[in-house]
Design an enzyme around this catalytic site. Structure first.
Site, PDB file in Angstrom:
ATOM      1  NE  ARG A  81      -2.279  -1.864   3.298  1.00  0.00           N
ATOM      2  CZ  ARG A  81      -3.112  -2.090   4.323  1.00  0.00           C
ATOM      3  NH1 ARG A  81      -4.280  -1.803   4.639  1.00  0.00           N
ATOM      4  NH2 ARG A  81      -2.494  -3.062   5.311  1.00  0.00           N
ATOM      5  CE  LYS A  90     -11.093   2.623   0.715  1.00  0.00           C
ATOM      6  NZ  LYS A  90     -10.340   1.351   1.352  1.00  0.00           N
ATOM      7  CB  THR A  99     -12.981  -1.010   2.926  1.00  0.00           C
ATOM      8  OG1 THR A  99     -11.762  -0.203   3.477  1.00  0.00           O
ATOM      9  CG2 THR A  99     -13.198  -0.757   1.719  1.00  0.00           C
TER      10      THR A  99
HETATM   11  C1  R5P Z   1      -7.239  -0.177  -0.140  1.00  0.00           C
HETATM   12  O1  R5P Z   1      -6.795   0.521  -1.259  1.00  0.00           O
HETATM   13  C2  R5P Z   1      -7.184  -1.670  -0.131  1.00  0.00           C
HETATM   14  O2  R5P Z   1      -7.710  -2.180  -1.324  1.00  0.00           O
HETATM   15  C3  R5P Z   1      -8.291  -1.953   1.002  1.00  0.00           C
HETATM   16  O3  R5P Z   1      -9.506  -1.712   0.446  1.00  0.00           O
HETATM   17  C4  R5P Z   1      -8.007  -1.623   2.341  1.00  0.00           C
HETATM   18  O4  R5P Z   1      -6.539  -1.959   2.617  1.00  0.00           O
HETATM   19  C5  R5P Z   1      -8.659  -2.221   3.284  1.00  0.00           C
HETATM   20  O5  R5P Z   1      -8.501  -1.592   4.571  1.00  0.00           O
HETATM   21  P1  R5P Z   1      -9.437  -1.916   5.914  1.00  0.00           P
HETATM   22  O6  R5P Z   1     -10.032  -3.302   5.840  1.00  0.00           O
HETATM   23  O7  R5P Z   1      -8.762  -1.341   7.050  1.00  0.00           O
HETATM   24  O8  R5P Z   1     -11.013  -0.908   5.513  1.00  0.00           O
END
Ligand code: R5P
Length: 315
Positions: free
Chosen positions: A88, A188, A222
């Site tokens: 990331r 998002k 997310t």
């Molecule tokens: C973000 O761009 C990734 O694709 C995932 O959506 C993100 O890392 C998920 O993070 P979390 O589970 O903390 O919402």
């Protein structure tokens, strides 16, 4: 080139079923001050060694394993990173920040490796952070069969969704692998890491079953919020696919108590022990979490690569 090969799972991946892959006997010792020492207990001279690694918490173990392998005169080293941690951090954070994925790539490559294998990179350009070949396997190959089997009766009413703009290509690939289904997108926004501040849906989900596709489940906020938004917009049910179960903090509880009906999750990281730990200690909701192992995909890739055969059917 040598056609013999073997696999070093290291301590982190001990939970993965080794299947029929020939594994190598390796001793990993930790000293009182947490220094790590790695020693192979058998000859590796002239062999193609596949070394499994995890870089967020176990980078030192990987480095020592690679160092030991080089000194054992292996003919070829392929590093297998089922989950590429730091992915990331694929670009510079602000004006004075690091590029984490590039730094990790640099350290691993400097050990004199020949190739890297990974699955569903968060940002596919990370392949270019290495000079050596990078085999980028598709998570679709892990979930495709399970998905088709479970959704057979309702395919006409299924749509795929990406919970953020960055995942659009991934969701499109899943959709085209599963009978060319359309996708809907969610935009998002985060104000700080780990906290989703807002989400907007583009597309009609009324009376549809929606499969949310994400590469990483970290806090799982997310996925949970995306599902709530889809249900509020008329979706009948939501399902989620997660390739990399990072599962920090209350993630398992968040998933269990979410509006998602079933989560299919791979084991590129050790999800099973985290899920079991919550089952033992907490009351939880109704969402089913099923693990679909990445072991067969990796085993196939390792066999094909070791035999110098094409792996384009796995990308
Ligand atoms: C973000 O761009 C990734 O694709 C995932 O959506 C993100 O890392 C998920 O993070 P979390 O589970 O903390 O919402």
């Amino acid at each position: 080139m040598s056609t013999t090969y073997c696999v070093s799972y290291g301590s982190y991946y001990a939970y993965l079923n080794t299947g029929n892959l020939p594994t190598v006997d390796v001793e990993i010792k930790r000293f009182n001050d947490m220094e790590i020492s790695v020693k192979f207990r058998e000859s590796l001279r002239g062999k193609h060694l596949f070394v499994f690694g995890e870089v967020v918490n176990n980078l030192n173990e990987l480095i020592m394993t690679l160092d030991a392998a080089k000194r054992c005169s292996v003919s070829e080293i392929t590093v297998v990173l089922p989950y590429f941690g730091y992915s990331r951090q694929d670009k510079r954070e602000g004006t004075r920040g690091c590029i984490g994925a590039k730094a990790i790539a640099h350290v691993i490559e400097s050990m004199g490796i020949d190739r890297v294998i990974s699955i569903d990179l968060h940002a596919s350009q990370i392949q270019g952070y290495f000079q050596v070949p990078f085999e980028h396997l598709s998570g679709i190959k892990i979930f495709e069969y399970a998905l088709k089997e479970r959704m057979a009766d309702i395919w006409d009413d299924v749509l795929f969704a990406t919970p953020d703009a960055g995942g659009t290509l991934r969701a499109l690939k899943f959709a085209s692998a599963c009978y060319s289904k359309q996708i809907v997108t969610i935009n998002k926004r985060r104000d700080k890491p780990g906290i989703v501040s807002s989400m907007e849906l583009t597309g009609d989900v009324m009376d549809k079953h929606i499969i949310i596709v994400d590469d990483i489940g970290d806090t799982c906020g997310t996925l949970s919020k995306a599902s709530d938004l889809l249900i509020a917009n008329g979706a009948v049910k939501t399902y989620a696919i997660v390739t990399h179960p990072v599962l920090t903090g209350e993630a398992v509880k968040t998933l269990r108590n979410s509006s998602i009906s079933t989560v299919l999750m791979s084991d590129t990281l050790d999800a099973v022990s985290k899920i079991k730990a919550v089952q033992k200690t907490e009351r939880f909701g109704e969402t089913a979490i099923q693990i679909i192992s990445c072991q067969r995909l990796l085993e196939t890739a390792i066999r094909e690569i070791a035999a110098d055969r094409s792996i384009s059917h796995l990308n």
